[in-house]
Design an enzyme around this catalytic site. Sequence first.
Site, short mmCIF file in Angstrom:
data_model
loop_
_atom_site.label_atom_id
_atom_site.label_comp_id
_atom_site.label_asym_id
_atom_site.label_seq_id
_atom_site.Cartn_x
_atom_site.Cartn_y
_atom_site.Cartn_z
N SER A 1 -7.21 52.04 26.13
CA SER A 1 -7.08 51.98 27.58
C SER A 1 -6.54 53.29 28.15
CB SER A 1 -6.19 50.79 27.94
OG SER A 1 -6.17 50.54 29.32
N ASP B 1 -10.71 53.05 29.48
CA ASP B 1 -11.73 52.03 29.22
C ASP B 1 -12.25 51.39 30.50
OD1 ASP B 1 -9.46 50.52 29.79
OD2 ASP B 1 -9.93 48.96 28.34
#
Length: 445
Positions: free
Chosen positions: A102, A243
């Site tokens: 992420s 992401d």
Amino acid sequence: MGRMFGTDGVRGLANGELTVELAVRLAGAAATVLAGGAGGRRPVAVVGRDPRASGEMLEAAVTAGLTAAGVDVLSVGVLPTPAVAFLTGAYDADLGVMISASHNPMPDNGIKIFAAGGHKLDDAVEDRIEAMLHGEGGVARPTGAGIGRVRTAADAADRYLAHLATAVRTPLTGLTVVVDCANGAASRVGPAAYAAAGATVVALHADPDGLNINDGCGSTHLDGLRAAVVEHGADLGLAHDGDADRCLAVDATGTVVDGDAIMAVLALGMREAGELHADTLVATVMSNLGLHLAMREAGITVVTAGVGDRYVLEELRRGSFSLGGEQSGHIVLPALGTTGDGVLTGLRLMERMVATASPLAELAAVMRTLPQVLVNVPVSDKAAVAKAPVVADAVAAVERELGETGRVLLRPSGTEQLVRVMVEAADDAVARALADRLAGAVASV
């Protein structure tokens, strides 16, 4: 040993805590738990990743673990987390795996696992996978024709882009948007989706090389986007993380519009359109008190969930609600996706600007963000702090002092021996002084 799964999958330093060996075993355990009931047919898993260098290594390991357990793998390549979730349902797969850390720095990586339909796992299922990984139950090891096969899903990006196109009912013609792609998973599909919807797109940090993901860019580093919006005379800027399950915004003056303000804008629009079920928004305990006050004034109820979009999703499902999210920019629209989708959020935000013929600054002004101070206090025992009378007394005293003009939240970290002390108040100096006072009480335990 602590729990392996955090609030969003298994995460750590790639080739450090998160090794190839662990990835193989985790994939095999997930396959056994989630695809064990395929009913005689060959189970299928969708596997995607963000562009960080270690993703290549970990994708190979996850693929090996899945195929060794008899699962066919559909490789979708570099795509956002919400794309992998969507494609898990679209391909009727038994599970999906996204390899990403992420917004974390490049050396980290993570493994996020989705159940059939692209749904995040609940705690009980994660515990079963973890138990299987530690040897409590057998992972299937077929031979010969029973070993899983691997193929590339060549239409994966096009399918996801077609899905995003269904979310926009009003063309975005006339809007200019600067998009910070964080050199991450949305570097191609993000600008493509916004352009397909009619916007003029200036792509920023959209040239990933495996090493530059989140490096001074994206949703955790907004200064470059703020400057670019002003430089290009754009209507707004959008920032994604590595992401692309997050979206933060910047208005035409370079002022940041965070996830709370985005939720406020979308909630009002959805309520107008009759799409906000039960006139309710789901937020987390970290959302600013200003959001609660703005929604109360608009007649919208706010239901509060724990930190993490998985807990937002649980509340959304429990009440069949239609909008939820986090201050960090995870925004969930259950009618259109099973997880936070940054690109989808950006599309919906711009659509609201076009539909109202209003600049983003005007729309976001519905909410006044109260000063919020967060102090992380290292402790030796999080559980002891939670039970300590001195801490309870200190919190009660601060809450009495604030009344309805502020808020206090003490939250143990999910991964570290830290207690997070958060105070909101109408004045920044007051919030800081009260947060420091509570931090002192926590540290004294």
